[in-house]
Scaffold this motif. Structure first.
Motif, PDB file in Angstrom:
ATOM      1  N   LEU A  91      80.331 -18.131  -1.076  1.00  0.00           N
ATOM      2  CA  LEU A  91      80.062 -16.830  -1.657  1.00  0.00           C
ATOM      3  C   LEU A  91      80.807 -15.731  -0.880  1.00  0.00           C
ATOM      4  CD1 LEU A  91      76.222 -17.102  -2.373  1.00  0.00           C
ATOM      5  CD2 LEU A  91      78.125 -17.529  -3.927  1.00  0.00           C
ATOM      6  N   ARG A  92      81.082 -14.630  -1.542  1.00  0.00           N
ATOM      7  CA  ARG A  92      81.742 -13.477  -0.919  1.00  0.00           C
ATOM      8  C   ARG A  92      81.027 -12.218  -1.400  1.00  0.00           C
ATOM      9  NH1 ARG A  92      88.028 -13.112  -1.856  1.00  0.00           N
ATOM     10  NH2 ARG A  92      87.855 -15.012  -0.585  1.00  0.00           N
ATOM     11  N   GLU A  93      80.853 -11.262  -0.506  1.00  0.00           N
ATOM     12  CA  GLU A  93      80.171 -10.027  -0.854  1.00  0.00           C
ATOM     13  C   GLU A  93      81.123  -9.099  -1.595  1.00  0.00           C
ATOM     14  OE1 GLU A  93      77.686  -6.383   1.268  1.00  0.00           O
ATOM     15  OE2 GLU A  93      78.278  -8.171   2.405  1.00  0.00           O
ATOM     16  N   CYS A  94      80.648  -8.575  -2.729  1.00  0.00           N
ATOM     17  CA  CYS A  94      81.472  -7.692  -3.560  1.00  0.00           C
ATOM     18  C   CYS A  94      81.668  -6.357  -2.837  1.00  0.00           C
ATOM     19  CB  CYS A  94      80.819  -7.492  -4.925  1.00  0.00           C
ATOM     20  SG  CYS A  94      81.732  -6.394  -6.033  1.00  0.00           S
ATOM     21  N   GLU A  95      82.882  -5.849  -2.908  1.00  0.00           N
ATOM     22  CA  GLU A  95      83.191  -4.578  -2.268  1.00  0.00           C
ATOM     23  C   GLU A  95      83.008  -3.406  -3.223  1.00  0.00           C
ATOM     24  OE1 GLU A  95      87.090  -4.764  -0.626  1.00  0.00           O
ATOM     25  OE2 GLU A  95      86.623  -6.457   0.719  1.00  0.00           O
ATOM     26  N   GLY A  96      82.456  -3.673  -4.413  1.00  0.00           N
ATOM     27  CA  GLY A  96      82.243  -2.594  -5.352  1.00  0.00           C
ATOM     28  C   GLY A  96      81.057  -1.724  -4.972  1.00  0.00           C
ATOM     29  N   ASP A  97      80.792  -0.733  -5.801  1.00  0.00           N
ATOM     30  CA  ASP A  97      79.714   0.219  -5.546  1.00  0.00           C
ATOM     31  C   ASP A  97      78.420  -0.357  -6.105  1.00  0.00           C
ATOM     32  OD1 ASP A  97      78.169   2.325  -4.928  1.00  0.00           O
ATOM     33  OD2 ASP A  97      79.011   3.700  -6.413  1.00  0.00           O
ATOM     34  N   HIS A  98      77.643  -1.021  -5.260  1.00  0.00           N
ATOM     35  CA  HIS A  98      76.376  -1.620  -5.657  1.00  0.00           C
ATOM     36  C   HIS A  98      75.252  -1.007  -4.823  1.00  0.00           C
ATOM     37  CE1 HIS A  98      78.048  -4.878  -8.176  1.00  0.00           C
ATOM     38  NE2 HIS A  98      79.048  -4.890  -7.298  1.00  0.00           N
ATOM     39  N   VAL A  99      74.055  -1.045  -5.380  1.00  0.00           N
ATOM     40  CA  VAL A  99      72.896  -0.525  -4.643  1.00  0.00           C
ATOM     41  C   VAL A  99      72.579  -1.420  -3.457  1.00  0.00           C
ATOM     42  CG1 VAL A  99      70.459   0.083  -4.828  1.00  0.00           C
ATOM     43  CG2 VAL A  99      71.993   0.523  -6.742  1.00  0.00           C
ATOM     44  N   GLN A 100      72.664  -2.734  -3.627  1.00  0.00           N
ATOM     45  CA  GLN A 100      72.411  -3.700  -2.565  1.00  0.00           C
ATOM     46  C   GLN A 100      73.591  -4.660  -2.492  1.00  0.00           C
ATOM     47  OE1 GLN A 100      68.673  -5.464  -3.551  1.00  0.00           O
ATOM     48  NE2 GLN A 100      67.466  -3.797  -2.712  1.00  0.00           N
ATOM     49  N   ALA A 101      73.620  -5.420  -1.421  1.00  0.00           N
ATOM     50  CA  ALA A 101      74.697  -6.392  -1.261  1.00  0.00           C
ATOM     51  C   ALA A 101      74.661  -7.394  -2.404  1.00  0.00           C
ATOM     52  CB  ALA A 101      74.567  -7.089   0.088  1.00  0.00           C
TER      53      ALA A 101
ATOM     54  N   GLU B 181      90.051 -12.486  -5.026  1.00  0.00           N
ATOM     55  CA  GLU B 181      89.539 -11.225  -5.496  1.00  0.00           C
ATOM     56  C   GLU B 181      88.418 -10.750  -4.579  1.00  0.00           C
ATOM     57  OE1 GLU B 181      87.575 -14.526  -7.933  1.00  0.00           O
ATOM     58  OE2 GLU B 181      89.601 -13.976  -7.239  1.00  0.00           O
ATOM     59  N   THR B 182      88.281  -9.424  -4.508  1.00  0.00           N
ATOM     60  CA  THR B 182      87.271  -8.812  -3.645  1.00  0.00           C
ATOM     61  C   THR B 182      86.146  -8.156  -4.421  1.00  0.00           C
ATOM     62  OG1 THR B 182      88.558  -6.764  -3.582  1.00  0.00           O
ATOM     63  CG2 THR B 182      88.954  -8.387  -1.833  1.00  0.00           C
ATOM     64  N   HIS B 183      86.205  -8.181  -5.758  1.00  0.00           N
ATOM     65  CA  HIS B 183      85.170  -7.594  -6.590  1.00  0.00           C
ATOM     66  C   HIS B 183      84.622  -8.659  -7.530  1.00  0.00           C
ATOM     67  CE1 HIS B 183      87.312  -4.023  -5.173  1.00  0.00           C
ATOM     68  NE2 HIS B 183      86.221  -3.313  -5.489  1.00  0.00           N
ATOM     69  N   CYS B 184      83.338  -8.518  -7.867  1.00  0.00           N
ATOM     70  CA  CYS B 184      82.693  -9.477  -8.761  1.00  0.00           C
ATOM     71  C   CYS B 184      83.185  -9.252 -10.185  1.00  0.00           C
ATOM     72  CB  CYS B 184      81.180  -9.340  -8.689  1.00  0.00           C
ATOM     73  SG  CYS B 184      80.554  -7.731  -9.214  1.00  0.00           S
ATOM     74  N   GLY B 185      82.860 -10.168 -11.052  1.00  0.00           N
ATOM     75  CA  GLY B 185      83.313 -10.086 -12.434  1.00  0.00           C
ATOM     76  C   GLY B 185      82.771  -8.883 -13.160  1.00  0.00           C
ATOM     77  N   ARG B 186      81.561  -8.437 -12.860  1.00  0.00           N
ATOM     78  CA  ARG B 186      81.003  -7.273 -13.527  1.00  0.00           C
ATOM     79  C   ARG B 186      81.764  -6.014 -13.151  1.00  0.00           C
ATOM     80  NH1 ARG B 186      74.641  -6.721 -13.345  1.00  0.00           N
ATOM     81  NH2 ARG B 186      74.974  -8.706 -14.429  1.00  0.00           N
ATOM     82  N   CYS B 187      82.186  -5.917 -11.877  1.00  0.00           N
ATOM     83  CA  CYS B 187      82.951  -4.736 -11.470  1.00  0.00           C
ATOM     84  C   CYS B 187      84.330  -4.739 -12.104  1.00  0.00           C
ATOM     85  CB  CYS B 187      83.054  -4.687  -9.946  1.00  0.00           C
ATOM     86  SG  CYS B 187      81.487  -4.371  -9.115  1.00  0.00           S
ATOM     87  N   LEU B 188      84.939  -5.940 -12.193  1.00  0.00           N
ATOM     88  CA  LEU B 188      86.270  -6.034 -12.769  1.00  0.00           C
ATOM     89  C   LEU B 188      86.267  -5.738 -14.259  1.00  0.00           C
ATOM     90  CD1 LEU B 188      87.605  -9.197 -10.921  1.00  0.00           C
ATOM     91  CD2 LEU B 188      88.132  -6.805 -10.429  1.00  0.00           C
ATOM     92  N   SER B 189      85.127  -6.021 -14.944  1.00  0.00           N
ATOM     93  CA  SER B 189      85.077  -5.793 -16.375  1.00  0.00           C
ATOM     94  C   SER B 189      84.756  -4.345 -16.720  1.00  0.00           C
ATOM     95  CB  SER B 189      84.008  -6.708 -16.999  1.00  0.00           C
ATOM     96  OG  SER B 189      82.737  -6.413 -16.474  1.00  0.00           O
ATOM     97  N   SER B 190      84.358  -3.516 -15.736  1.00  0.00           N
ATOM     98  CA  SER B 190      84.051  -2.123 -16.028  1.00  0.00           C
ATOM     99  C   SER B 190      85.339  -1.345 -16.224  1.00  0.00           C
ATOM    100  CB  SER B 190      83.228  -1.511 -14.880  1.00  0.00           C
ATOM    101  OG  SER B 190      83.974  -1.533 -13.682  1.00  0.00           O
ATOM    102  N   PRO B 191      85.305  -0.218 -16.962  1.00  0.00           N
ATOM    103  CA  PRO B 191      86.535   0.549 -17.237  1.00  0.00           C
ATOM    104  C   PRO B 191      87.239   1.021 -15.976  1.00  0.00           C
ATOM    105  CG  PRO B 191      84.771   1.242 -18.685  1.00  0.00           C
ATOM    106  CD  PRO B 191      84.164   0.356 -17.669  1.00  0.00           C
ATOM    107  N   THR B 192      86.475   1.379 -14.931  1.00  0.00           N
ATOM    108  CA  THR B 192      87.101   1.931 -13.718  1.00  0.00           C
ATOM    109  C   THR B 192      87.457   0.860 -12.726  1.00  0.00           C
ATOM    110  OG1 THR B 192      84.917   2.271 -12.768  1.00  0.00           O
ATOM    111  CG2 THR B 192      85.857   4.084 -14.040  1.00  0.00           C
ATOM    112  N   GLY B 193      87.113  -0.414 -13.038  1.00  0.00           N
ATOM    113  CA  GLY B 193      87.419  -1.486 -12.095  1.00  0.00           C
ATOM    114  C   GLY B 193      86.342  -1.720 -11.100  1.00  0.00           C
ATOM    115  N   GLN B 194      85.332  -0.849 -11.036  1.00  0.00           N
ATOM    116  CA  GLN B 194      84.228  -1.006 -10.132  1.00  0.00           C
ATOM    117  C   GLN B 194      82.952  -0.681 -10.885  1.00  0.00           C
ATOM    118  OE1 GLN B 194      84.753   1.375  -6.673  1.00  0.00           O
ATOM    119  NE2 GLN B 194      86.383   0.094  -5.822  1.00  0.00           N
ATOM    120  N   ARG B 195      81.864  -1.252 -10.401  1.00  0.00           N
ATOM    121  CA  ARG B 195      80.567  -1.008 -10.998  1.00  0.00           C
ATOM    122  C   ARG B 195      80.017   0.300 -10.452  1.00  0.00           C
ATOM    123  NH1 ARG B 195      75.171  -2.077  -9.895  1.00  0.00           N
ATOM    124  NH2 ARG B 195      73.877  -2.504 -11.725  1.00  0.00           N
ATOM    125  N   VAL B 196      79.626   1.220 -11.350  1.00  0.00           N
ATOM    126  CA  VAL B 196      79.127   2.514 -10.924  1.00  0.00           C
ATOM    127  C   VAL B 196      77.627   2.474 -10.915  1.00  0.00           C
ATOM    128  CG1 VAL B 196      79.107   4.965 -11.455  1.00  0.00           C
ATOM    129  CG2 VAL B 196      81.134   3.602 -11.906  1.00  0.00           C
TER     130      VAL B 196
END
Length: 312
Positions: free
Chosen positions: A278-288, A297-312
């Protein structure tokens, strides 16, 4: 080929119509019950139930046979109140079908047969024999004839009443530290095996975690103990709540201050094969948020699928 031979009986015989014996809607038990009743001598008062017992017809078969005979008009019944207030059931059995009106006319001419007429001398009530002596009226003055000399009436002493004990104050509910609740709420984010913890077990697990914290263990130590207890061979965890209860049931003593030199510290325990991938996502998440990468890749699939590339 079948042959038949008839020998007329010399006595005690009854003539029946072929239509009765060959009736298409009467069972063999119904025909036997009816022919048995019609063969009884005049004046016999044997009920259908007694005839069924003598003919060895069971209870269910008798009920079915009696219903068939009543539907075809060979048996009729009525209840009426006879002399003395006794209720009796009259049964009429005929060798030809009768309508309800025809059966009512015949039953109206029949004498009402009361149960007392059949009572045998052995079961009839015997005449009352008075007891020895003449009856005397009870005394009306209410005073004894003889002075007993002393008062023999003793009221039992009432037990001493003690004041009711004051009810114990309600035990105060043990408050669970917020750190324990936060740790339990974050467990599903540390391993996929802990995603289906029942919501109803969160309070119980928080109380178990609070025991570890009260014994001196840190939240990190509790989390590490739980992760080490998960299966590392790919075995799925069907009841994560029960597994956590088992892992947190016994509280070991907390380790004291460590005075061992750094060179003598044992190597940190390697995480399980499932956690090491496992690898910790570097996106903007409330918790790890750990995820399983397929490359670098350094971001999870949910962050990559968002329009900005990161989960807001």
């Amino acid at each position: 080929m079948i042959y038949r031979h008839h020998t007329p009986p010399p006595r005690a015989f009854t003539q029946f119509s072929h239509d009765l014996i060959r009736h298409p809607r009467l069972s063999s038990d119904a025909v036997r019950l009816l022919t048995w009743q019609l063969s009884l001598p005049d004046g016999a008062r044997e009920p259908l139930s007694r005839t069924a017992e003598r003919a060895r017809i069971g209870a269910c078969a008798f009920t079915r046979a009696k219903r068939q005979l009543k539907e075809e008009g060979f048996v009729h019944e009525r209840r009426l109140q006879g002399p003395g207030g006794h209720w009796v059931t009259q049964q009429l059995v005929s060798n030809v079908p009768l309508s309800a009106a025809e059966a009512a006319k015949l039953l109206a001419r029949m004498p009402v047969h009361t149960p007392s007429a059949d009572a045998s001398p052995q079961v009839a009530p015997s005449p009352r024999i008075p007891t020895v002596g003449t009856p005397t009226p009870p005394p009306t003055d209410g005073h004894p004839r003889k002075d007993p000399g002393e008062n023999t009436f003793h009221r039992p002493a009432e037990p001493e009443r003690r004041p009711d004990p004051e009810p114990d104050p309600a035990p105060q509910a043990t408050e669970v530290p917020e750190a324990a609740r936060t740790l339990v709420a974050a467990l599903p984010h540390f391993s996929p095996d802990l995603r289906r913890i029942p919501r109803g077990m969160h309070d119980e697990l928080a109380r178990l975690v609070s025991r570890w914290l009260a014994a001196g263990h840190t939240p990190t130590a509790v989390r590490t103990h739980i992760l080490r207890g998960l299966p590392d061979d790919g075995t799925p965890v069907h009841r994560p709540g029960g597994l956590l209860r088992y892992l947190l049931r016994d509280v070991p003593p907390a380790p004291g201050p460590d005075t061992t030199p750094a060179a003598e510290h044992p190597a940190p325990a390697r995480p399980s094969s499932r956690l090491s991938a496992l690898r910790e996502c570097e996106g903007d998440h409330v918790q790890a948020t750990p995820f399983r990468p397929t490359g670098d890749e350094t971001h999870c699939g949910r962050c990559l699928s968002s329009p900005t590339g990161q989960r807001v």
